[in-house]
Design a protein around this motif. Structure first.
Motif, PDB file in Angstrom:
ATOM      1  N   VAL A  75      -1.079   5.093   6.921  1.00 25.51           N
ATOM      2  CA  VAL A  75       0.057   5.542   6.114  1.00 25.51           C
ATOM      3  C   VAL A  75      -0.275   6.952   5.618  1.00 25.51           C
ATOM      4  O   VAL A  75      -1.293   7.167   4.959  1.00 25.51           O
ATOM      5  N   ASN A  76       0.591   7.892   5.959  1.00 26.48           N
ATOM      6  CA  ASN A  76       0.330   9.290   5.634  1.00 26.48           C
ATOM      7  C   ASN A  76       1.046   9.758   4.384  1.00 26.48           C
ATOM      8  O   ASN A  76       2.101   9.239   4.026  1.00 26.48           O
ATOM      9  N   ALA A  77       0.451  10.741   3.745  1.00 26.89           N
ATOM     10  CA  ALA A  77       1.059  11.433   2.613  1.00 26.89           C
ATOM     11  C   ALA A  77       0.755  12.918   2.781  1.00 26.89           C
ATOM     12  O   ALA A  77      -0.007  13.304   3.662  1.00 26.89           O
ATOM     13  N   GLU A  78       1.357  13.749   1.933  1.00 30.84           N
ATOM     14  CA  GLU A  78       1.183  15.190   2.084  1.00 30.84           C
ATOM     15  C   GLU A  78      -0.159  15.692   1.568  1.00 30.84           C
ATOM     16  O   GLU A  78      -0.700  16.656   2.093  1.00 30.84           O
ATOM     17  N   THR A  79      -0.684  15.048   0.522  1.00 26.23           N
ATOM     18  CA  THR A  79      -1.917  15.549  -0.093  1.00 26.23           C
ATOM     19  C   THR A  79      -2.934  14.437  -0.294  1.00 26.23           C
ATOM     20  O   THR A  79      -2.583  13.248  -0.393  1.00 26.23           O
ATOM     21  N   ASP A  80      -4.186  14.827  -0.380  1.00 26.98           N
ATOM     22  CA  ASP A  80      -5.259  13.883  -0.644  1.00 26.98           C
ATOM     23  C   ASP A  80      -5.145  13.312  -2.056  1.00 26.98           C
ATOM     24  O   ASP A  80      -5.616  12.215  -2.328  1.00 26.98           O
ATOM     25  N   PHE A  81      -4.495  14.070  -2.937  1.00 31.35           N
ATOM     26  CA  PHE A  81      -4.294  13.616  -4.316  1.00 31.35           C
ATOM     27  C   PHE A  81      -3.524  12.290  -4.328  1.00 31.35           C
ATOM     28  O   PHE A  81      -3.866  11.364  -5.070  1.00 31.35           O
ATOM     29  N   VAL A  82      -2.489  12.200  -3.492  1.00 33.08           N
ATOM     30  CA  VAL A  82      -1.700  10.972  -3.429  1.00 33.08           C
ATOM     31  C   VAL A  82      -2.515   9.825  -2.829  1.00 33.08           C
ATOM     32  O   VAL A  82      -2.387   8.670  -3.241  1.00 33.08           O
ATOM     33  N   ALA A  83      -3.380  10.143  -1.868  1.00 32.08           N
ATOM     34  CA  ALA A  83      -4.221   9.109  -1.253  1.00 32.08           C
ATOM     35  C   ALA A  83      -5.122   8.441  -2.292  1.00 32.08           C
ATOM     36  O   ALA A  83      -5.552   7.299  -2.109  1.00 32.08           O
ATOM     37  N   LYS A  84      -5.419   9.148  -3.373  1.00 34.67           N
ATOM     38  CA  LYS A  84      -6.262   8.596  -4.440  1.00 34.67           C
ATOM     39  C   LYS A  84      -5.443   7.903  -5.527  1.00 34.67           C
ATOM     40  O   LYS A  84      -6.003   7.364  -6.477  1.00 34.67           O
ATOM     41  N   ASN A  85      -4.120   7.932  -5.385  1.00 37.04           N
ATOM     42  CA  ASN A  85      -3.214   7.341  -6.373  1.00 37.04           C
ATOM     43  C   ASN A  85      -3.215   5.818  -6.244  1.00 37.04           C
ATOM     44  O   ASN A  85      -3.048   5.282  -5.141  1.00 37.04           O
ATOM     45  N   SER A  86      -3.395   5.104  -7.327  1.00 36.54           N
ATOM     46  CA  SER A  86      -3.500   3.641  -7.278  1.00 36.54           C
ATOM     47  C   SER A  86      -2.206   2.994  -6.790  1.00 36.54           C
ATOM     48  O   SER A  86      -2.236   1.967  -6.102  1.00 36.54           O
ATOM     49  N   GLU A  87      -1.055   3.578  -7.129  1.00 33.69           N
ATOM     50  CA  GLU A  87       0.236   3.048  -6.654  1.00 33.69           C
ATOM     51  C   GLU A  87       0.309   3.117  -5.128  1.00 33.69           C
ATOM     52  O   GLU A  87       0.739   2.177  -4.465  1.00 33.69           O
ATOM     53  N   PHE A  88      -0.104   4.257  -4.586  1.00 36.06           N
ATOM     54  CA  PHE A  88      -0.091   4.455  -3.134  1.00 36.06           C
ATOM     55  C   PHE A  88      -1.065   3.486  -2.466  1.00 36.06           C
ATOM     56  O   PHE A  88      -0.727   2.848  -1.460  1.00 36.06           O
ATOM     57  N   GLN A  89      -2.248   3.333  -3.037  1.00 44.16           N
ATOM     58  CA  GLN A  89      -3.254   2.437  -2.463  1.00 44.16           C
ATOM     59  C   GLN A  89      -2.786   0.987  -2.468  1.00 44.16           C
ATOM     60  O   GLN A  89      -2.998   0.250  -1.500  1.00 44.16           O
ATOM     61  N   THR A  90      -2.128   0.570  -3.543  1.00 42.44           N
ATOM     62  CA  THR A  90      -1.595  -0.794  -3.621  1.00 42.44           C
ATOM     63  C   THR A  90      -0.559  -1.025  -2.535  1.00 42.44           C
ATOM     64  O   THR A  90      -0.556  -2.070  -1.865  1.00 42.44           O
ATOM     65  N   MET A  91       0.322  -0.035  -2.346  1.00 39.15           N
ATOM     66  CA  MET A  91       1.343  -0.151  -1.303  1.00 39.15           C
ATOM     67  C   MET A  91       0.709  -0.241   0.088  1.00 39.15           C
ATOM     68  O   MET A  91       1.115  -1.074   0.912  1.00 39.15           O
ATOM     69  N   VAL A  92      -0.299   0.578   0.354  1.00 37.28           N
ATOM     70  CA  VAL A  92      -0.967   0.570   1.665  1.00 37.28           C
ATOM     71  C   VAL A  92      -1.630  -0.784   1.907  1.00 37.28           C
ATOM     72  O   VAL A  92      -1.557  -1.330   3.018  1.00 37.28           O
ATOM     73  N   ALA A  93      -2.254  -1.348   0.878  1.00 41.13           N
ATOM     74  CA  ALA A  93      -2.889  -2.669   1.013  1.00 41.13           C
ATOM     75  C   ALA A  93      -1.846  -3.739   1.334  1.00 41.13           C
ATOM     76  O   ALA A  93      -2.081  -4.631   2.166  1.00 41.13           O
ATOM     77  N   GLN A  94      -0.689  -3.658   0.697  1.00 39.18           N
ATOM     78  CA  GLN A  94       0.384  -4.627   0.952  1.00 39.18           C
ATOM     79  C   GLN A  94       0.923  -4.494   2.374  1.00 39.18           C
ATOM     80  O   GLN A  94       1.234  -5.490   3.034  1.00 39.18           O
ATOM     81  N   ILE A  95       1.025  -3.255   2.840  1.00 35.03           N
ATOM     82  CA  ILE A  95       1.493  -3.017   4.211  1.00 35.03           C
ATOM     83  C   ILE A  95       0.495  -3.604   5.222  1.00 35.03           C
ATOM     84  O   ILE A  95       0.883  -4.201   6.224  1.00 35.03           O
ATOM     85  N   ALA A  96      -0.799  -3.446   4.942  1.00 38.54           N
ATOM     86  CA  ALA A  96      -1.829  -4.009   5.832  1.00 38.54           C
ATOM     87  C   ALA A  96      -1.732  -5.529   5.863  1.00 38.54           C
ATOM     88  O   ALA A  96      -1.880  -6.152   6.933  1.00 38.54           O
ATOM     89  N   ASP A  97      -1.473  -6.159   4.717  1.00 42.12           N
ATOM     90  CA  ASP A  97      -1.288  -7.615   4.673  1.00 42.12           C
ATOM     91  C   ASP A  97      -0.104  -8.033   5.549  1.00 42.12           C
ATOM     92  O   ASP A  97      -0.179  -8.997   6.310  1.00 42.12           O
ATOM     93  N   ALA A  98       0.994  -7.283   5.431  1.00 39.76           N
ATOM     94  CA  ALA A  98       2.198  -7.596   6.201  1.00 39.76           C
ATOM     95  C   ALA A  98       1.952  -7.420   7.698  1.00 39.76           C
ATOM     96  O   ALA A  98       2.547  -8.131   8.523  1.00 39.76           O
ATOM     97  N   ALA A  99       1.072  -6.491   8.057  1.00 41.95           N
ATOM     98  CA  ALA A  99       0.789  -6.210   9.475  1.00 41.95           C
ATOM     99  C   ALA A  99       0.159  -7.393  10.188  1.00 41.95           C
ATOM    100  O   ALA A  99       0.273  -7.520  11.410  1.00 41.95           O
ATOM    101  N   LEU A 100      -0.501  -8.269   9.448  1.00 42.61           N
ATOM    102  CA  LEU A 100      -1.144  -9.429  10.059  1.00 42.61           C
ATOM    103  C   LEU A 100      -0.141 -10.364  10.731  1.00 42.61           C
ATOM    104  O   LEU A 100      -0.504 -11.137  11.620  1.00 42.61           O
ATOM    105  N   SER A 101       1.122 -10.278  10.318  1.00 43.15           N
ATOM    106  CA  SER A 101       2.141 -11.198  10.826  1.00 43.15           C
ATOM    107  C   SER A 101       3.035 -10.589  11.902  1.00 43.15           C
ATOM    108  O   SER A 101       3.975 -11.245  12.362  1.00 43.15           O
ATOM    109  N   VAL A 102       2.768  -9.333  12.298  1.00 40.86           N
ATOM    110  CA  VAL A 102       3.626  -8.684  13.295  1.00 40.86           C
ATOM    111  C   VAL A 102       2.779  -8.128  14.441  1.00 40.86           C
ATOM    112  O   VAL A 102       1.559  -8.098  14.368  1.00 40.86           O
TER     113      VAL A 102
END
Length: 291
Positions: A75-102
């Motif tokens: 999952v890409n973002a424009e800056t490394d600052f966002v990659a360190k954002n806890s909201e962004f990290q939570t969303m990426v983790a949820q997307i990875a969980d969802a990927a297990l079923s597709v």
């Protein structure tokens, strides 16, 4: 095509060649960067054979394993600052969980994530964080044992490089060593059989031209190419590479000793292959002054 100073600099940075050699290579190949790299190699002027896409995009790769299935998502973002954002990290983790079923990235974009599709969830996050984002890639791997590894981890299970390794036999400890090797060395394929024939043929032609530059007879060149291609294949295929944990063994031999068969691997690195156009600030200023 105009040979600009920026093109010459990029070729120098890629190959380590001198400025005049880089300029001549670009002139000879009409500005084709890839052909210029090959031209320098045939003349023995390139200091490095490897060329990789510039990593310009930011974001995270997340890996997740559930039993015999492993997934990796970028999952890409424009800056490394966002990659360190806890909201962004939570969303990426949820997307990875969802990927297990597709099975693929298109199905993942349409998958449900708390009442919204993954794609709509990302759109909503763009609005709250204020930076463009996107789900770029997904990979899935199955095996008797699947092991994951993240390099430069930003949080559990996510970082700049994500690796999955599928094994038959062996154990997780060995699988993790192989995953770390893959993260560091970045093999092009598991074995020669899996390697893109176009890559092999391109390297063969480059090596033929290098050998011909030496002025040796064709029959000698043929023998030289056999040895050089064998070396090339050992360097780019996982099973043929020297194992970083024990360089006295190839990865293939180490797997044999560990009682394991490596069935496959996935390696995703944030932003690999994405190029962001760089503005030439000096040129912009000059253009504005003329206008």
């Amino acid at each position: 095509m105009a040979i600009t100073a920026a093109l010459v600099k990029e070729l120098r940075d890629t190959t380590g060649a001198g400025m005049m050699d880089a300029k001549k290579a670009l002139t000879e190949t009409d500005g084709d960067m890839e052909a210029a790299v090959d031209w320098l190699r045939t003349k023995g002027l390139a200091k490095a054979a490897k060329k990789s896409g510039r990593t310009a995009a930011e974001g995270l790769v997340a890996v997740k394993v559930d039993g015999t299935v492993g997934v990796a998502v970028e999952v890409n973002a424009e800056t490394d600052f966002v990659a360190k954002n806890s909201e962004f990290q939570t969303m990426v983790a949820q997307i990875a969980d969802a990927a297990l079923s597709v099975k693929d990235v298109d199905a993942l974009k349409a998958a449900d994530l708390g009442g919204k599709t993954v794609e709509d969830t990302i759109t909503a996050k763009i609005a709250t964080i204020g930076e463009n984002m996107g789900l770029r890639r997904m990979a899935r791997l199955e095996g008797e044992t699947v092991v994951s590894y993240t390099h430069n981890a930003a949080a559990e299970g996510m970082g700049k490089i994500g690796v999955l390794v599928a094994l038959k036999g062996g154990d997780e400890a060995f699988g993790r060593q192989v995953a770390m090797h893959i993260a560091a060395v970045n093999p092009a394929s598991l074995s020669e059989a899996d390697l893109d024939p176009a890559i092999v043929e391109k390297e063969r032609q480059v090596q033929i031209e290098i050998a011909r530059e030496s002025g040796k007879p064709e029959q000698v060149i043929e023998k030289m190419i056999v040895g050089r291609m064998k070396k090339f294949l050992s360097e780019v295929t996982l099973l043929g590479q020297d194992f970083v944990v024990n360089p006295d063994l190839t990865v293939g031999k180490a797997a044999e000793e560990a009682g394991a068969e490596i069935l496959g691997f996935v390696r995703l690195e944030v932003g690999e292959g994405i190029e962001v156009e760089k503005e030439d600030f000096a040129a912009e200023v000059a253009k504005a002054a003329q206008g």
